[in-house]
Design an enzyme around this catalytic site. Structure first.
Site, PDB file in Angstrom:
ATOM      1  CB  THR A  24      28.691 -31.175  30.141  1.00 22.31           C
ATOM      2  OG1 THR A  24      29.295 -29.885  30.000  1.00 22.31           O
ATOM      3  CG2 THR A  24      27.789 -31.162  31.358  1.00 22.31           C
ATOM      4  CB  CYS A  30      27.047 -24.165  34.699  1.00 18.97           C
ATOM      5  SG  CYS A  30      28.010 -22.761  34.112  1.00 18.97           S
ATOM      6  CG  HIS A  47      27.866 -26.620  30.608  1.00 20.37           C
ATOM      7  ND1 HIS A  47      28.932 -27.417  30.959  1.00 20.37           N
ATOM      8  CD2 HIS A  47      27.898 -25.568  31.461  1.00 20.37           C
ATOM      9  CE1 HIS A  47      29.579 -26.864  31.987  1.00 20.37           C
ATOM     10  NE2 HIS A  47      28.975 -25.737  32.297  1.00 20.37           N
TER      11      HIS A  47
END
Lengths: 162, 212
Positions: A24, A30, A47
């Protein structure tokens, strides 16, 4: 042969088998979570954008939230045949990218995401074996399903292994 | 009730695009005056996406950029973000500070504050045209600077919006200086409630969905 690369987008969860690599890109506030089965060499990556799905509609994308992504990942891996004891979690991201003069809740969202992820993993009885959280920089993470190694790439620190 | 951006009619989108043009035109004039250079702008692109699609829409989550971020408060609210490549940013700084100024090849404090100032002027003049036209009171925060992967720069804005809405509306304008090949993207991301107010202020508050 090059291992398959499985991309995990923002608010997304993916599961793969060795020798695939889950990746990711550009985590800021995040949280990037990996759960790996050390015995069966498979695992998943999430994620995560927000701490909890509480207060949101049932139709919402569950992969936005720490609690519901973790619930999904753990359940799926167990369905595949994993034993909870062999599941190893690693937690990344949750940075504060900007420093502001005024403070508000949203600015601590990175911290809140990290806390929620640890709490939820604890509730499901998944042990956290490594982490690289906080700071003020972005991270790209890759989980090598063959070895369980997570490579963290950042502009600031280059590549690091966790 | 969370009104869905997908219900916006074509006429409302056109009105928003026009408003974006007015803001961008004023911003380009201000930048052009400051740099004594010709600055072109593109017609604003308006898009409605799922919040989680935003990193792809701004150029890809792993692409490295300078990002200068502002929160907008007052009668409407949201975020504005200026993004450009580091080398283009450094050329812009050189243009601003003059040929006698020695620029580091990395982003030092002087380059950072020069870029923040440029962004400040762009966003300030964008918003002042905007607020005159829409008769709204708008305030911008101080600039916040980041040099990192696009995904990590934008995700806080996405997170903020994700708490209120599933879809976002994004207005994108490019500012282009041809001689030195500099191109910067300016993104305006209003919050859902702000968007309703904006549209009402333009007098085109006719939703096609009939949910009202």
């Amino acid at each position: 042969m090059k291992a398959e690369l499985i991309k995990v987008k923002m608010a997304d969860v993916q599961i793969g088998n060795s020798p695939a690599v889950l990746i990711t890109y550009g985590l800021g506030s995040c949280v990037g979570l990996t759960i790996w089965d050390s015995k069966l060499k498979w695992g998943g990556m999430a994620h995560i954008m927000l701490p909890t799905s509480k207060g949101f509609s049932k139709n919402e994308n569950f992969a936005k939230f720490a609690d519901s992504s973790i619930e999904y990942l753990v359940n799926e891996l167990i369905k595949m045949g994993s034993n909870k004891r062999n599941l190893e979690a690693k937690v990344f991201g949750g940075a504060s990218m900007f420093s502001f003069e005024s403070k508000s809740d949203i600015l601590n969202i990175g911290d809140r995401n990290i806390d929620a992820t640890f709490n939820s993993l604890d509730e499901f009885g998944i042990s956290v074996v490594n982490r690289d959280v906080g700071g003020n920089f972005g991270r790209t993470i890759s989980l090598y399903l063959e070895t369980g190694v997570v490579e963290v790439h950042s502009i600031k620190n280059g590549n690091k292994i966790f | 009730m969370d009104r869905n951006f997908e219900n916006l009619s074509q006429i409302e989108l056109d009105a928003l695009r026009e408003l974006g043009s007015i803001g961008a035109g004023n911003a380009a004039t201000a930048l052009s005056t400051m740099l004594s250079k010709r600055i072109d702008i593109t017609v604003p692109e308006i898009g409605i996406f799922k919040v989680e699609e935003v990193p792809d829409k701004i150029g890809g989550p792993e692409v490295v950029r300078v990002g200068i971020y502002f929160t907008i408060t007052g009668d409407t609210f949201g975020s504005m973000l200026l993004m450009l490549e580091k080398d283009e940013g450094l050329r812009l700084v050189k243009m601003m500070l003059g040929p006698g100024f020695k620029i580091n090849s990395e982003l030092d404090l002087i380059s950072k504050s020069a870029l923040e100032e440029i962004a400040n002027i762009l966003v300030g003049s964008y918003l002042s045209a905007f607020s005159q036209f829409a008769k709204m009171r708008l305030m911008q925060s101080t600039p916040a600077f980041a040099y990192d992967m696009c995904g990590s720069i934008i995700d806080m804005i996405c997170i903020e919006l994700a708490q209120k809405t599933t879809h976002i509306l994004m207005v994108k304008t490019d500012f282009v200086e041809t001689d030195d090949k500099i191109s910067a993207n300016l993104f305006f991301l209003p919050e859902p409630n702000a968007l309703i107010k904006l549209i009402e202020s333009l007098g085109v508050n006719k939703y096609e969905s009939g949910t009202d």
